[in-house]
Design a protein around this motif. Sequence first.
Motif, PDB file in Angstrom:
ATOM      1  N   PRO A 151       6.708  17.924 -38.726  1.00  0.00           N
ATOM      2  CA  PRO A 151       5.286  17.578 -38.657  1.00  0.00           C
ATOM      3  C   PRO A 151       4.402  18.661 -39.288  1.00  0.00           C
ATOM      4  O   PRO A 151       4.687  19.856 -39.166  1.00  0.00           O
ATOM      5  N   VAL A 152       3.362  18.216 -39.992  1.00  0.00           N
ATOM      6  CA  VAL A 152       2.431  19.129 -40.662  1.00  0.00           C
ATOM      7  C   VAL A 152       1.013  18.834 -40.197  1.00  0.00           C
ATOM      8  O   VAL A 152       0.691  17.708 -39.826  1.00  0.00           O
ATOM      9  N   THR A 153       0.184  19.882 -40.225  1.00  0.00           N
ATOM     10  CA  THR A 153      -1.244  19.736 -39.956  1.00  0.00           C
ATOM     11  C   THR A 153      -1.993  20.371 -41.110  1.00  0.00           C
ATOM     12  O   THR A 153      -1.806  21.554 -41.405  1.00  0.00           O
ATOM     13  N   LEU A 154      -2.827  19.574 -41.788  1.00  0.00           N
ATOM     14  CA  LEU A 154      -3.619  20.053 -42.912  1.00  0.00           C
ATOM     15  C   LEU A 154      -5.079  20.102 -42.501  1.00  0.00           C
ATOM     16  O   LEU A 154      -5.564  19.185 -41.822  1.00  0.00           O
ATOM     17  N   THR A 155      -5.780  21.139 -42.945  1.00  0.00           N
ATOM     18  CA  THR A 155      -7.223  21.217 -42.726  1.00  0.00           C
ATOM     19  C   THR A 155      -7.895  21.574 -44.040  1.00  0.00           C
ATOM     20  O   THR A 155      -7.327  22.294 -44.863  1.00  0.00           O
ATOM     21  N   GLN A 156      -9.067  21.039 -44.226  1.00  0.00           N
ATOM     22  CA  GLN A 156      -9.918  21.416 -45.355  1.00  0.00           C
ATOM     23  C   GLN A 156     -11.349  21.293 -44.858  1.00  0.00           C
ATOM     24  O   GLN A 156     -11.855  20.197 -44.669  1.00  0.00           O
ATOM     25  N   GLY A 157     -11.953  22.444 -44.625  1.00  0.00           N
ATOM     26  CA  GLY A 157     -13.270  22.428 -43.994  1.00  0.00           C
ATOM     27  C   GLY A 157     -13.142  21.845 -42.605  1.00  0.00           C
ATOM     28  O   GLY A 157     -12.323  22.279 -41.808  1.00  0.00           O
ATOM     29  N   LYS A 158     -13.931  20.775 -42.291  1.00  0.00           N
ATOM     30  CA  LYS A 158     -13.853  20.119 -40.986  1.00  0.00           C
ATOM     31  C   LYS A 158     -12.785  19.029 -40.943  1.00  0.00           C
ATOM     32  O   LYS A 158     -12.449  18.536 -39.866  1.00  0.00           O
ATOM     33  N   THR A 159     -12.243  18.646 -42.086  1.00  0.00           N
ATOM     34  CA  THR A 159     -11.229  17.596 -42.145  1.00  0.00           C
ATOM     35  C   THR A 159      -9.906  18.115 -41.586  1.00  0.00           C
ATOM     36  O   THR A 159      -9.450  19.195 -41.960  1.00  0.00           O
ATOM     37  N   VAL A 160      -9.281  17.326 -40.699  1.00  0.00           N
ATOM     38  CA  VAL A 160      -7.980  17.666 -40.117  1.00  0.00           C
ATOM     39  C   VAL A 160      -7.084  16.442 -40.227  1.00  0.00           C
ATOM     40  O   VAL A 160      -7.464  15.349 -39.785  1.00  0.00           O
TER      41      VAL A 160
END
Length: 194
Positions: A151-160
Amino acid sequence: MNSRGHSLFPAIVLILLAGVSVWLDRITRQDETVKVDKSLHEPDFTADKLTLRRYDLSGKTQYILVADRMIHYGDDESTELIRPRLDYLNRPEPVRMESDFATVSKDGETVVLIDNVFLKRAAQPDKPEATLRTERMTVWPDDERMRSDAPVTLTQGKTVIAAERMESDNIVGNIRLQGLVRGTLYRNTPTPKP
């Protein structure tokens, strides 16, 4: 008869000397083939505070690999890295990858990052900082590709965004999320045009 014994004496001494020389050579010679016990997986060398730089065809630094410790095993030519950090520098958005542990293939083309894998792409004027977290990631550093079956968790700014699996090609610039994918997306508010 006495003169004949004197004439054979030097030949007998030479034969004895040759025999003793051959005997000494055989008992002091070490076995030229080193026998490796394949059942033992012991390091043949280690290095602390390792830094490896890879250059592209133009001579610019493509990436830098740093590790607190490297352990190499001669039986299967495998390498382990403790606290590796991989920085891609020859790109508009520098990327850092790190983990607690990694294994490197015999040919050096595949790196498997294990435990607390963390990737960070630096912020750019038009893009916020992006991160990725997982427990296991296979990386092909020269091709700038990576894959995670964990499992992966990506964030970009407020996007998760969270996904069960992921594949990425940094050169092309695409990420493919697979399995159950869920997340919260935030759009940047566009700048009004006059």
